[in-house]
Design a protein around this motif. Structure first.
Motif, short mmCIF file in Angstrom:
data_model
loop_
_atom_site.label_atom_id
_atom_site.label_comp_id
_atom_site.label_asym_id
_atom_site.label_seq_id
_atom_site.Cartn_x
_atom_site.Cartn_y
_atom_site.Cartn_z
N GLN A 174 10.30 -8.78 5.20
CA GLN A 174 11.44 -9.43 5.86
C GLN A 174 10.98 -10.38 6.96
OE1 GLN A 174 14.53 -9.08 4.48
NE2 GLN A 174 13.26 -7.95 3.02
N VAL A 175 9.93 -9.99 7.68
CA VAL A 175 9.37 -10.88 8.70
C VAL A 175 8.87 -12.16 8.03
CG1 VAL A 175 7.55 -11.18 10.43
CG2 VAL A 175 8.68 -8.96 10.19
N ARG A 176 8.15 -12.00 6.92
CA ARG A 176 7.61 -13.15 6.19
C ARG A 176 8.72 -14.07 5.70
NH1 ARG A 176 4.94 -16.16 5.26
NH2 ARG A 176 3.77 -16.12 3.36
N LEU A 177 9.84 -13.48 5.32
CA LEU A 177 10.94 -14.28 4.77
C LEU A 177 11.84 -14.84 5.89
CD1 LEU A 177 11.97 -11.97 1.77
CD2 LEU A 177 10.65 -14.09 1.67
N GLY A 178 11.46 -14.55 7.14
CA GLY A 178 12.24 -15.05 8.26
C GLY A 178 13.57 -14.33 8.44
N LYS A 179 13.64 -13.11 7.93
CA LYS A 179 14.91 -12.36 7.98
C LYS A 179 14.89 -11.22 8.98
CE LYS A 179 16.17 -13.24 3.14
NZ LYS A 179 16.29 -12.60 1.81
N LEU A 180 13.84 -11.12 9.77
CA LEU A 180 13.78 -10.02 10.74
C LEU A 180 13.33 -10.57 12.09
CD1 LEU A 180 13.96 -6.80 10.91
CD2 LEU A 180 11.47 -6.87 10.83
N ASN A 181 14.24 -10.58 13.03
CA ASN A 181 13.90 -11.07 14.35
C ASN A 181 13.10 -10.03 15.12
OD1 ASN A 181 15.20 -13.52 13.97
ND2 ASN A 181 17.18 -12.67 14.62
N GLY A 182 12.06 -10.49 15.79
CA GLY A 182 11.29 -9.59 16.65
C GLY A 182 10.38 -8.64 15.89
N GLY A 183 10.16 -8.88 14.60
CA GLY A 183 9.25 -8.02 13.83
C GLY A 183 7.81 -8.31 14.20
N LYS A 184 7.02 -7.27 14.31
CA LYS A 184 5.64 -7.44 14.74
C LYS A 184 4.75 -7.93 13.59
CE LYS A 184 5.49 -4.50 18.68
NZ LYS A 184 5.24 -3.19 19.22
N THR A 185 3.67 -8.62 13.94
CA THR A 185 2.76 -9.12 12.90
C THR A 185 2.05 -7.96 12.20
OG1 THR A 185 1.11 -9.41 14.62
CG2 THR A 185 2.30 -11.37 13.94
N SER A 186 1.96 -6.80 12.87
CA SER A 186 1.35 -5.65 12.20
C SER A 186 2.17 -5.20 10.99
CB SER A 186 1.18 -4.49 13.19
OG SER A 186 2.43 -4.15 13.75
N LEU A 187 3.47 -5.50 11.00
CA LEU A 187 4.30 -5.19 9.83
C LEU A 187 3.90 -6.09 8.67
CD1 LEU A 187 7.79 -4.90 11.61
CD2 LEU A 187 6.36 -3.02 10.79
N VAL A 188 3.68 -7.38 8.97
CA VAL A 188 3.23 -8.32 7.93
C VAL A 188 1.89 -7.87 7.36
CG1 VAL A 188 2.57 -10.71 7.44
CG2 VAL A 188 4.50 -10.23 8.97
N GLU A 189 1.04 -7.43 8.26
CA GLU A 189 -0.29 -6.96 7.82
C GLU A 189 -0.14 -5.76 6.87
OE1 GLU A 189 -4.38 -7.29 7.68
OE2 GLU A 189 -2.82 -8.66 8.37
N ALA A 190 0.80 -4.87 7.16
CA ALA A 190 1.02 -3.70 6.30
C ALA A 190 1.53 -4.14 4.93
CB ALA A 190 2.01 -2.74 6.95
N TYR A 191 2.35 -5.18 4.91
CA TYR A 191 2.86 -5.71 3.65
C TYR A 191 1.73 -6.35 2.84
CZ TYR A 191 5.14 -8.93 0.43
OH TYR A 191 5.50 -9.62 -0.69
N ARG A 192 0.85 -7.05 3.53
CA ARG A 192 -0.19 -7.79 2.82
C ARG A 192 -1.38 -6.92 2.41
NH1 ARG A 192 -0.43 -13.09 6.71
NH2 ARG A 192 1.16 -14.32 5.63
#
Ligand code: MG
Length: 319
Positions: A174-192
């Motif tokens: 959701q962070v990557r898709l621009g749909k989550l405000n204030g999401g941490k980059t560590s969440l993106v890392e977990a997705y990737r």
């Protein structure tokens, strides 16, 4: 390997030959060989990642490679298998950004994870593609004869357990898709870059196992169906990191249904719980009991007041 790309042999030589392991014969033949440990049997699993479905076109090629391998490694972990080799198929659209530089970085991601997980490339195929970039890995490993973990052994009374924490990858997307405000980059890392739980020896301890790719609820449904049992999950027991809890109010259903976690989901007889906990502790793998197996059918998740939660959907769609 068929010749469908201009300079395919050079392409393979540059990017993939350095990754070839024992039995691959430097990718110079029609196939490869693989030896198994004495008393072992082969465990195979395959996963495909399609651009736009399982990864985004502008995801770093290094982490695309890692996710490709780790999704497959997670399947072998779910089977209780030690991974040894993999086959790689890539279908590359022309006229896009998937050029030499992209594949150099992609191969570097493969090389890093080969080292980390002690696996090597055995072969594969490279073609052009009229559609998006498609990446497929078949992972090859072994278990002792008859000791593969399965989904069909859960019994009423068993506990339901998960490794690690849940929901980070779903929010990361959701962070990557621009749909989550204030999401941490560590969440993106977990997705990737998931963390496959390979290296555990759970045969004889757990009664059923699989990895969580489609979301806890849906994947529990697979164990319930294969085992002919029902499963009850308790929302308050689910392991969520603070960075996930921060979004619980606004994204509760997305977090609870999750997806792309690549954690292990297991059922375990009460008599083996201490062994399961000790084994995971020894391997530094976080472990949480999240529910119980019961007679009946289907999966229910109960909220903090022990009322069944009604979801608007049952599982996880990648996009
Ligand atoms: Mg799986």
């Amino acid at each position: 390997m068929r010749r469908q790309l201009m300079g395919e042999f050079d392409f393979i030589a540059r990017h993939f030959r350095p990754l070839a392991g024992r039995g691959a014969m430097e990718l110079r033949n029609d196939g490869a060989t693989m030896s198994l440990p004495e008393g072992g049997e082969l465990v195979l699993s395959s996963d495909t990642m399609v651009e736009g479905l399982h990864f985004l076109p502008d995801d770093p090629p290094y982490t695309v490679a890692q996710k490709l391998l780790r999704c497959n490694l997670s399947d072998l972990a779910a089977m209780g298998s030690r991974p040894q080799h993999y086959m790689l198929n890539v279908s590359v659209p022309s006229g896009r950004h998937y050029n030499e530089d992209w594949f150099t970085r992609f191969a570097a991601g493969l090389a890093a994870d080969q080292k980390q997980y002690d696996i090597s490339l055995l072969g594969g195929d490279t073609t052009g593609s009229p559609s998006p970039l498609m990446l497929n890995v078949t992972i090859l490993g072994s278990v002792r004869q008859g000791e593969a973990l399965r989904r069909d052994g859960a019994q009423p009374g068993d506990g339901v357990w998960v490794t690690g924490s849940l929901g980070r990858a779903a929010l990361g997307l959701q962070v990557r898709l621009g749909k989550l405000n204030g999401g941490k980059t560590s969440l993106v890392e977990a997705y990737r870059v998931p963390t496959p739980r390979i290296g555990l020896s759970l045969y004889g301890i757990v009664s059923a196992a699989m990895d969580i790719s489609d979301g806890l609820l849906q994947d529990c449904g697979h164990i319930a169906e294969e085992s002919g049992v029902g499963i009850t999950l308790f929302e308050e027991e689910l392991p969520f990191a603070p960075e996930v809890m921060a979004h619980m109010e606004t994204h509760r259903e997305m977090i609870l249904l999750g997806g792309d976690d690549y954690e292990l989901l297991m059922t375990c007889p009460v008599t083996q719980e201490a062994a399961l906990q000790a084994h995971c502790k020894e391997h530094d793998v976080p472990l949480t009991k999240v529910g119980t197996v019961r007679e009946g059918r289907g999966v229910a998740m109960l909220d903090k007041q022990r009322r069944p939660i009604n979801f608007s959907r049952t599982g996880w769609q990648h996009f």
